[in-house]
Design an enzyme around this catalytic site. Structure first.
Site, PDB file in Angstrom:
ATOM      1  N   TYR A   1       0.829  -1.198   0.000  1.00 60.60           N
ATOM      2  CA  TYR A   1       0.000   0.000   0.000  1.00 60.60           C
ATOM      3  C   TYR A   1       0.869   1.255   0.000  1.00 60.60           C
ATOM      4  O   TYR A   1       1.982   1.253   0.533  1.00 60.60           O
ATOM      5  CB  TYR A   1      -0.885   0.045   1.245  1.00 60.60           C
ATOM      6  CG  TYR A   1      -1.998  -0.962   1.278  1.00 60.60           C
ATOM      7  CD1 TYR A   1      -3.230  -0.689   0.688  1.00 60.60           C
ATOM      8  CD2 TYR A   1      -1.831  -2.183   1.927  1.00 60.60           C
ATOM      9  CE1 TYR A   1      -4.266  -1.609   0.737  1.00 60.60           C
ATOM     10  CE2 TYR A   1      -2.863  -3.116   1.986  1.00 60.60           C
ATOM     11  CZ  TYR A   1      -4.075  -2.822   1.389  1.00 60.60           C
ATOM     12  OH  TYR A   1      -5.093  -3.736   1.435  1.00 60.60           O
TER      13      TYR A   1
ATOM     14  N   TYR B   1       0.050 -10.021   0.690  1.00 58.46           N
ATOM     15  CA  TYR B   1       1.093  -9.385   1.495  1.00 58.46           C
ATOM     16  C   TYR B   1       1.102  -9.956   2.918  1.00 58.46           C
ATOM     17  O   TYR B   1       0.077 -10.435   3.423  1.00 58.46           O
ATOM     18  CB  TYR B   1       0.904  -7.866   1.543  1.00 58.46           C
ATOM     19  CG  TYR B   1      -0.430  -7.390   2.072  1.00 58.46           C
ATOM     20  CD1 TYR B   1      -0.666  -7.274   3.450  1.00 58.46           C
ATOM     21  CD2 TYR B   1      -1.455  -7.031   1.201  1.00 58.46           C
ATOM     22  CE1 TYR B   1      -1.879  -6.832   3.929  1.00 58.46           C
ATOM     23  CE2 TYR B   1      -2.669  -6.588   1.675  1.00 58.46           C
ATOM     24  CZ  TYR B   1      -2.883  -6.487   3.038  1.00 58.46           C
ATOM     25  OH  TYR B   1      -4.097  -6.045   3.510  1.00 58.46           O
TER      26      TYR B   1
ATOM     27  N   ARG C   1      -2.208 -12.087   3.712  1.00 59.47           N
ATOM     28  CA  ARG C   1      -3.578 -11.781   3.307  1.00 59.47           C
ATOM     29  C   ARG C   1      -3.818 -12.217   1.874  1.00 59.47           C
ATOM     30  O   ARG C   1      -2.992 -12.007   0.996  1.00 59.47           O
ATOM     31  CB  ARG C   1      -3.849 -10.265   3.381  1.00 59.47           C
ATOM     32  CG  ARG C   1      -3.778  -9.637   4.719  1.00 59.47           C
ATOM     33  CD  ARG C   1      -5.069  -9.589   5.529  1.00 59.47           C
ATOM     34  NE  ARG C   1      -6.215 -10.289   5.074  1.00 59.47           N
ATOM     35  CZ  ARG C   1      -7.339  -9.705   4.608  1.00 59.47           C
ATOM     36  NH1 ARG C   1      -7.409  -8.402   4.511  1.00 59.47           N
ATOM     37  NH2 ARG C   1      -8.378 -10.437   4.263  1.00 59.47           N
TER      38      ARG C   1
ATOM     39  N   HIS D   1      -7.008  -8.817  -2.336  1.00 59.98           N
ATOM     40  CA  HIS D   1      -8.346  -8.270  -2.110  1.00 59.98           C
ATOM     41  C   HIS D   1      -8.380  -6.782  -2.440  1.00 59.98           C
ATOM     42  O   HIS D   1      -7.351  -6.110  -2.495  1.00 59.98           O
ATOM     43  CB  HIS D   1      -8.791  -8.484  -0.658  1.00 59.98           C
ATOM     44  CG  HIS D   1      -7.909  -7.794   0.334  1.00 59.98           C
ATOM     45  ND1 HIS D   1      -6.713  -8.324   0.761  1.00 59.98           N
ATOM     46  CD2 HIS D   1      -8.033  -6.604   0.988  1.00 59.98           C
ATOM     47  CE1 HIS D   1      -6.143  -7.499   1.631  1.00 59.98           C
ATOM     48  NE2 HIS D   1      -6.918  -6.445   1.777  1.00 59.98           N
TER      49      HIS D   1
ATOM     50  N   HIS E   1     -10.631  -3.338  -1.126  1.00 60.23           N
ATOM     51  CA  HIS E   1     -11.581  -2.785  -0.160  1.00 60.23           C
ATOM     52  C   HIS E   1     -12.607  -1.933  -0.891  1.00 60.23           C
ATOM     53  O   HIS E   1     -12.258  -1.169  -1.803  1.00 60.23           O
ATOM     54  CB  HIS E   1     -10.858  -1.915   0.860  1.00 60.23           C
ATOM     55  CG  HIS E   1      -9.820  -2.625   1.665  1.00 60.23           C
ATOM     56  ND1 HIS E   1     -10.075  -3.187   2.901  1.00 60.23           N
ATOM     57  CD2 HIS E   1      -8.513  -2.871   1.411  1.00 60.23           C
ATOM     58  CE1 HIS E   1      -8.969  -3.728   3.379  1.00 60.23           C
ATOM     59  NE2 HIS E   1      -8.000  -3.567   2.487  1.00 60.23           N
TER      60      HIS E   1
END
Length: 236
Positions: A103, A142, A152, A155, A157
Site C-alpha cells: 500500500y 502481502y 492476506r 483483495h 476494499h
C-alpha cells in the site's frame, strides 16, 4: 441504504470480536454498547462527496504519467437491495495494494516495491441500474504479522455511501480460487461459508476486453439473507 439490519442479514457479518484476528481483541467493545439515536443532522445531511466524483477516478491505471505494473483488470457489478432492486447514486470508494502487495501508506513498510504509477484508490457512483465499473491492477498478497507466516489473500476494499453520513458500509472483494482463504482470519471471521463466498468475485468473460484486461464481477447486496458481509454495525 440504511444501517438497520434484519436478523438474517446480521448472520452474514463478522462478529466484532474474532480472536484469531488479533487486532479485533483491541478494537472490540469491552462494555455494552450505548445506543445514541441519530439526529436529523445525521439523517438528512448532505451526500458524502457524490457530486465531486469525476468519471476518470474509476480508472486507477490512469492517475499518473505512466502505466502501473501488474495485471490490468476490470472490476464491475451492481449494488442491489435485498429484493434485487438496483440502488442508484451510491458512492463507491476502493483502495488496494499494488501488484507487489504494498500500500501507499506510511505504516506499510514491508520489503515490496512501491509503484510510482499506482496510488491504489478510486471512486465511482452507481448509475440508475446500480452499476459501477473500475479499471485497476490485480493486487498482490502481502504479509501482515497477525500470526506466524500470515499472508492476506489478494483483495480490494470497497466503501459504500448512501444518502447520509450514517449509511457508510465497508467490505472486501476477493478473487476466486485463492489458496490463502483457508489461512486468513479476516476472511474466516464471517461465520457462514455461503456468506464468505459472497465476498469472492467471479471471472466474467463478458466484462473481459480482448488483449487488454480480464474482467471480474462483484455484486454488492445490502441487506437480507443474501447480504454481502460488511465490516459494519453488529448486534453484539
Amino acid at each position: 441504504m440504511t444501517r438497520v439490519f434484519p436478523l438474517d442479514s446480521m448472520k452474514a457479518h463478522p462478529a466484532s470480536l474474532s480472536p484469531d484476528y488479533k487486532s479485533s481483541l483491541r478494537r472490540s467493545p469491552s462494555q455494552p454498547l450505548v445506543i445514541i439515536p441519530p439526529s436529523m443532522t445525521e439523517i438528512t445531511g448532505p451526500l458524502f462527496g457524490h457530486n465531486a466524483v469525476r468519471a476518470d477516478e474509476a480508472d486507477l491505471t490512469k492517475q499518473h504519467k505512466g502505466e502501473p505494473l501488474g495485471e490490468r483488470i476490470i472490476v464491475a457489478g451492481r449494488v442491489l437491495d435485498e429484493d434485487g432492486r438496483p440502488v442508484p447514486n451510491t458512492l463507491i470508494e476502493v483502495w488496494q495494494a499494488n501488484a507487489a502487495g504494498r500500500y501507499v501508506h506510511a505504516v506499510d513498510q514491508h520489503p515490496a516495491p512501491l509503484d510510482p504509477n499506482f496510488t491504489g484508490a478510486g471512486r465511482a457512483v452507481t448509475d440508475a441500474e446500480g452499476r459501477y465499473r473500475f479499471v485497476t491492477v490485480k493486487p498482490g498478497s502481502y504479509p501482515w504479522r497477525n500470526h506466524h507466516n500470515a499472508w492476506r489473500p489478494a483483495h480490494i476494499h470497497l466503501s459504500l455511501f448512501g444518502a447520509s453520513f450514517l449509511s457508510r458500509m465497508v467490505t472486501q472483494m476477493y478473487f476466486p480460487g485463492d489458496p490463502l482463504f483457508a489461512f486468513d482470519p479476516i476472511y474466516n471471521a464471517v461465520p457462514d461459508e455461503k456468506a464468505r463466498q459472497r465476498m469472492v468475485s467471479s471471472f466474467a468473460l463478458d466484462l473481459t476486453e480482448p488483449e487488454w484486461a480480464l474482467g471480474y464481477r462483484f455484486d454488492v447486496i445490502l441487506r437480507g439473507r443474501n447480504a454481502t458481509p460488511m465490516e459494519e454495525p453488529h448486534d453484539d
